[in-house]
Design an enzyme around this catalytic site. Structure first.
Site, PDB file in Angstrom:
ATOM      1  N   LYS A 145       7.325  53.266  35.230  1.00 45.53           N
ATOM      2  CA  LYS A 145       5.883  53.671  34.943  1.00 45.53           C
ATOM      3  C   LYS A 145       5.525  54.666  35.991  1.00 45.53           C
ATOM      4  O   LYS A 145       4.897  55.967  35.574  1.00 45.53           O
ATOM      5  CB  LYS A 145       5.152  52.938  34.101  1.00 45.53           C
ATOM      6  CG  LYS A 145       3.576  53.565  33.466  1.00 45.53           C
ATOM      7  CD  LYS A 145       2.523  52.611  33.287  1.00 45.53           C
ATOM      8  CE  LYS A 145       1.821  52.641  34.770  1.00 45.53           C
ATOM      9  NZ  LYS A 145       0.530  51.644  34.509  1.00 45.53           N
ATOM     10  N   ASP A 169       2.506  53.153  29.320  1.00 48.43           N
ATOM     11  CA  ASP A 169       1.445  52.238  29.413  1.00 48.43           C
ATOM     12  C   ASP A 169       1.191  51.262  28.296  1.00 48.43           C
ATOM     13  O   ASP A 169       1.557  51.625  27.049  1.00 48.43           O
ATOM     14  CB  ASP A 169       0.356  52.667  30.181  1.00 48.43           C
ATOM     15  CG  ASP A 169      -0.720  53.252  29.419  1.00 48.43           C
ATOM     16  OD1 ASP A 169      -0.272  53.519  28.218  1.00 48.43           O
ATOM     17  OD2 ASP A 169      -1.866  53.357  29.764  1.00 48.43           O
TER      18      ASP A 169
END
Ligand code: SF4
Length: 216
Positions: free
Chosen positions: A123, A142
């Site tokens: 991420k 997320d």
């Protein structure tokens, strides 16, 4: 069938983007290194708190060598308000060391290279590659992106890597950064984890998870 899913996904994104025309990353940064550090600090912490901490941190540290010179004890004190400060300190120093040793002191641009840095996950790599370098090599997923995607039944996956792969099949590459920005904004402002504000949601008519009318 697959094409119908894509059409629906794009329509949902268009409508959510219209509701959040100012959707953008809320971490403050000037350089790719700033963004890499801020994104590491943002784990389990609000962007507002990260921005408060980085105001002083970025004044002190402009290069990977600056972080290494600062040392673990002082860095831990500076970033303590963001939580998990020992792990985050280890991640920042590990990444800075690798950037010095393997990338000549410059933050690498590709998601794969960023992902190879110690303490940097998929991420974080996608956030830095897309925002700091304009690369479209993945979609940062997320907690908000995952939750909103599942509520809208864009996917049923819970693993962020699997959610990312599904979203990459649903959206054209040029919109990948927008997917992250818009879904995060929606998750933070409307589609709250505990009590979503479905009555204020622009896609309520096409959401399988919408609350019943009398509970909105
Ligand atoms: S209708 Fe409710 S659950 Fe569905 S996306 Fe909107 S806020 Fe979230």
């Amino acid at each position: 069938m697959r094409q119908a899913r894509r059409v629906r996904a794009v329509e949902l994104l268009d409508r959510l983007a219209a509701q959040h025309p100012d959707a953008h990353i809320e971490l403050l940064y000037e350089t790719p290194l700033d963004l890499l550090v801020a994104t590491i600090l943002s784990a389990q912490c609000t962007d507002q708190r990260v921005n408060q901490v980085t105001r002083e941190l970025f004044r002190l540290c402009r290069t990977p060598a600056d972080y290494l010179a600062l040392g673990a004890a002082e860095l831990e004190e500076l970033i303590r308000p963001t939580g998990f400060f020992r792990q985050k300190t280890a991640a920042i120093l590990g990444a800075c060391m690798a950037i010095m040793e393997r990338f000549d002191g410059r933050v690498p641009e590709s998601t794969a290279e960023l992902d190879s840095l110690p303490g940097v996950g998929r991420k974080t790599a996608a956030v830095v590659a897309s925002n700091a370098f304009g690369r479209r090599e993945g979609i940062a997923v997320d907690t908000h992106v995952g939750r909103v995607s599942r509520r809208l039944r864009l996917t049923r996956q819970s693993d962020p890597d699997k959610v990312e792969r599904v979203l990459m099949t649903l959206y054209p590459r040029e919109r990948w950064l927008e997917v992250t920005d818009v879904l995060i904004f929606h998750g933070r402002r409307v589609c709250f984890a505990r009590r979503p504000r479905c009555g204020d949601c622009s896609v309520v008519d096409d959401c399988p998870s919408a609350l019943p009318v009398d509970r909105r």
